[in-house]
Design a protein around this motif. Sequence first.
Motif, PDB file in Angstrom:
ATOM      1  N   ILE A  40       0.852  -1.183   0.000  1.00 16.89           N
ATOM      2  CA  ILE A  40       0.000   0.000   0.000  1.00 16.89           C
ATOM      3  C   ILE A  40       0.889   1.234   0.000  1.00 16.89           C
ATOM      4  O   ILE A  40       1.810   1.344   0.819  1.00 16.89           O
ATOM      5  CB  ILE A  40      -0.921   0.006   1.241  1.00 16.89           C
ATOM      6  CG1 ILE A  40      -1.785  -1.260   1.245  1.00 16.89           C
ATOM      7  CG2 ILE A  40      -1.782   1.273   1.282  1.00 16.89           C
ATOM      8  CD1 ILE A  40      -2.432  -1.561   2.568  1.00 16.89           C
ATOM      9  N   LEU A  41       0.623   2.153  -0.927  1.00 21.70           N
ATOM     10  CA  LEU A  41       1.358   3.413  -0.964  1.00 21.70           C
ATOM     11  C   LEU A  41       0.605   4.438  -0.128  1.00 21.70           C
ATOM     12  O   LEU A  41      -0.617   4.558  -0.216  1.00 21.70           O
ATOM     13  CB  LEU A  41       1.515   3.894  -2.408  1.00 21.70           C
ATOM     14  CG  LEU A  41       2.261   2.940  -3.337  1.00 21.70           C
ATOM     15  CD1 LEU A  41       2.364   3.527  -4.742  1.00 21.70           C
ATOM     16  CD2 LEU A  41       3.636   2.608  -2.795  1.00 21.70           C
ATOM     17  N   VAL A  42       1.352   5.183   0.679  1.00 20.59           N
ATOM     18  CA  VAL A  42       0.787   6.187   1.576  1.00 20.59           C
ATOM     19  C   VAL A  42       1.544   7.485   1.335  1.00 20.59           C
ATOM     20  O   VAL A  42       2.780   7.489   1.332  1.00 20.59           O
ATOM     21  CB  VAL A  42       0.959   5.767   3.056  1.00 20.59           C
ATOM     22  CG1 VAL A  42       0.348   6.803   3.984  1.00 20.59           C
ATOM     23  CG2 VAL A  42       0.369   4.385   3.306  1.00 20.59           C
ATOM     24  N   SER A  43       0.795   8.579   1.125  1.00 20.17           N
ATOM     25  CA  SER A  43       1.487   9.812   0.778  1.00 20.17           C
ATOM     26  C   SER A  43       0.640  11.044   1.056  1.00 20.17           C
ATOM     27  O   SER A  43      -0.584  10.965   1.132  1.00 20.17           O
ATOM     28  CB  SER A  43       1.837   9.776  -0.720  1.00 20.17           C
ATOM     29  OG  SER A  43       2.534  10.938  -1.094  1.00 20.17           O
ATOM     30  N   ALA A  63      -4.512   3.321  -2.590  1.00 17.98           N
ATOM     31  CA  ALA A  63      -3.469   4.155  -1.982  1.00 17.98           C
ATOM     32  C   ALA A  63      -4.114   5.122  -1.001  1.00 17.98           C
ATOM     33  O   ALA A  63      -5.249   5.572  -1.210  1.00 17.98           O
ATOM     34  CB  ALA A  63      -2.721   4.925  -3.058  1.00 17.98           C
ATOM     35  N   ILE A  64      -3.391   5.432   0.039  1.00 13.71           N
ATOM     36  CA  ILE A  64      -3.833   6.422   1.012  1.00 13.71           C
ATOM     37  C   ILE A  64      -3.218   7.751   0.581  1.00 13.71           C
ATOM     38  O   ILE A  64      -1.992   7.871   0.491  1.00 13.71           O
ATOM     39  CB  ILE A  64      -3.414   6.029   2.435  1.00 13.71           C
ATOM     40  CG1 ILE A  64      -4.035   4.673   2.786  1.00 13.71           C
ATOM     41  CG2 ILE A  64      -3.831   7.113   3.436  1.00 13.71           C
ATOM     42  CD1 ILE A  64      -3.545   4.064   4.080  1.00 13.71           C
ATOM     43  N   CYS A  65      -4.072   8.724   0.286  1.00 12.88           N
ATOM     44  CA  CYS A  65      -3.642   9.954  -0.380  1.00 12.88           C
ATOM     45  C   CYS A  65      -3.877  11.204   0.467  1.00 12.88           C
ATOM     46  O   CYS A  65      -4.714  11.204   1.376  1.00 12.88           O
ATOM     47  CB  CYS A  65      -4.413  10.122  -1.681  1.00 12.88           C
ATOM     48  SG  CYS A  65      -4.397   8.680  -2.756  1.00 12.88           S
ATOM     49  N   CYS A  66      -3.177  12.259   0.094  1.00 14.15           N
ATOM     50  CA  CYS A  66      -3.357  13.588   0.695  1.00 14.15           C
ATOM     51  C   CYS A  66      -3.362  13.526   2.212  1.00 14.15           C
ATOM     52  O   CYS A  66      -4.295  13.997   2.869  1.00 14.15           O
ATOM     53  CB  CYS A  66      -4.617  14.260   0.163  1.00 14.15           C
ATOM     54  SG  CYS A  66      -4.481  14.774  -1.553  1.00 14.15           S
ATOM     55  N   ASP A  73      -8.930   4.107  -5.088  1.00 16.06           N
ATOM     56  CA  ASP A  73      -8.903   2.816  -5.768  1.00 16.06           C
ATOM     57  C   ASP A  73      -8.602   3.079  -7.239  1.00 16.06           C
ATOM     58  O   ASP A  73      -9.445   3.584  -7.974  1.00 16.06           O
ATOM     59  CB  ASP A  73     -10.251   2.111  -5.607  1.00 16.06           C
ATOM     60  CG  ASP A  73     -10.262   0.719  -6.196  1.00 16.06           C
ATOM     61  OD1 ASP A  73      -9.580   0.477  -7.220  1.00 16.06           O
ATOM     62  OD2 ASP A  73     -10.971  -0.137  -5.642  1.00 16.06           O
ATOM     63  N   PHE A  74      -7.390   2.771  -7.664  1.00 16.98           N
ATOM     64  CA  PHE A  74      -6.985   3.040  -9.045  1.00 16.98           C
ATOM     65  C   PHE A  74      -7.736   2.176 -10.044  1.00 16.98           C
ATOM     66  O   PHE A  74      -7.983   2.609 -11.162  1.00 16.98           O
ATOM     67  CB  PHE A  74      -5.478   2.847  -9.213  1.00 16.98           C
ATOM     68  CG  PHE A  74      -4.670   3.908  -8.515  1.00 16.98           C
ATOM     69  CD1 PHE A  74      -4.577   5.179  -9.034  1.00 16.98           C
ATOM     70  CD2 PHE A  74      -4.018   3.624  -7.332  1.00 16.98           C
ATOM     71  CE1 PHE A  74      -3.844   6.167  -8.395  1.00 16.98           C
ATOM     72  CE2 PHE A  74      -3.281   4.595  -6.674  1.00 16.98           C
ATOM     73  CZ  PHE A  74      -3.187   5.866  -7.213  1.00 16.98           C
ATOM     74  N   GLU A  75      -8.076   0.972  -9.661  1.00 17.41           N
ATOM     75  CA  GLU A  75      -8.777   0.093 -10.596  1.00 17.41           C
ATOM     76  C   GLU A  75     -10.197   0.572 -10.867  1.00 17.41           C
ATOM     77  O   GLU A  75     -10.682   0.501 -11.986  1.00 17.41           O
ATOM     78  CB  GLU A  75      -8.736  -1.343 -10.081  1.00 17.41           C
ATOM     79  CG  GLU A  75      -7.318  -1.894 -10.108  1.00 17.41           C
ATOM     80  CD  GLU A  75      -7.196  -3.313  -9.614  1.00 17.41           C
ATOM     81  OE1 GLU A  75      -8.158  -3.873  -9.058  1.00 17.41           O
ATOM     82  OE2 GLU A  75      -6.104  -3.884  -9.806  1.00 17.41           O
TER      83      GLU A  75
END
Length: 163
Positions: A40-43, A63-66, A73-75
């Motif tokens: 999981i990308l977190v940023s 990904a966990i964003c902002c 969910d990119f998909e």
Amino acid sequence: MKYKAVAFDMDGTLLAGNRLILPETIAAIEKITAKGVKVILVSGRHHSVIYPYYYQLKLSTPAICCNGSYIYDFEKQNAFASKPMTKDQARMLLNLVNQYGIHTLIYTDKMMTYELLDDHLESFFKWVKSLPEFLQPEIKKVDDFEKVIEQSDAIFKFATSSH
């Protein structure tokens, strides 16, 4: 203990100073995903800026964003578990950054926006242009942040910088 998932912060952790993932890091991530561990990308970044790394690593996880204000969910190409600012909160923050002359980008549900180009953005644009066109995040110059606030379905972040 068998891990089911591992989360990586991006800046200063997953990414080197040149905004790239080191080859040995890619190899390590490939090994753990091959074992069934979810990555999981977190940023603090907008999902559109996370996407090139998501694509490079061949991930299938959200990904966990902002800074945690939403999960993307990119998909399915949608945000969920989101906690955007209210329009009143965004207007109040805009008044403050304007009052103190702080350079700002506003991250909406669709894109990142800016009014004035600064040296940090120029560096960012060099990175964007280095990507294949289909991976380039959309960052839009706008004339008026107030219109951005009024016209957006969600405001997730004000990214600020000041000399």
